[in-house]
Scaffold this motif. Structure first.
Motif: not given
Length: 176
Positions: A48-52, A54-55, A59, A154, A158
């Motif tokens: 789930e921390l792959e979202g970091i 992406k940000e 972003s 996440l 974030l």
């Protein structure tokens, strides 16, 4: 349930603000060294921390000098000594995260690690130049059967990511 979740999450954010302000500033200073010297900041987070990542990359306010950090060592770039790694971990003692931190340390790569501290500190912190405690040690909500749920790793990561980003921008503005 939403009110309890919001209260608990606000409490985590407040504990980070109060207890991790200095590590956040230290981490931003270490990362600024890479930016100022035109080197890279490799961002790592799995699951789930792959979202970091992406940000950081996509972003409206991308992280300066950010590049993806591959999870497999054989895919790692040829690091230069001025490169840095920003690593996000959702658990304090994940074996693969610990091995990555150890290998980066052996290579002399500056590491800012974000993870919850365990009872005996965060093992990943032993290999990091700067460790930021995410304060998220267990799920936030109690279930009727006594179990807990709601582990917003996440969201908490974030929050720390943005704190690092804002601090880094301030440092870079002072440098110019």
């Amino acid at each position: 349930m939403l009110k309890i979740f919001t209260t608990q999450l606000s409490g985590i954010f407040n504990r980070i603000q109060e207890g991790e302000a200095l590590p956040i500033e230290d981490g931003a200073r270490l990362l600024a060294q890479a930016v100022i010297s035109d080197h890279s900041i490799y961002v790592y987070g799995k699951n789930e921390l792959e979202g970091i990542l992406k940000e950081a990359l996509y972003s409206s306010e991308p992280f300066p000098s950010a590049k993806p950090m591959p999870q497999n060592e054989e895919d790692w770039p040829a690091f230069q000594t001025a490169d840095k790694v920003l690593m996000f971990c959702s658990h304090p003692s994940d074996d693969s995260d610990l091995e990555i931190a150890k290998r980066l340390n052996e290579k002399g790569i500056g590491l800012v690690a974000v993870s919850p501290s365990g009872k005996e500190d965060a093992p990943v912190a032993t290999f990091a130049d700067v460790h930021i405690d995410s304060k998220l040690k267990m799920p936030l909500l109690p279930g009727e059967d006594g179990t807990r749920f709601g582990f917003p790793s996440l969201m908490v990561s974030l929050y720390i990511y943005h704190a690092l980003s804002f601090t880094l921008k301030e440092i870079l503005q002072e440098y110019q």
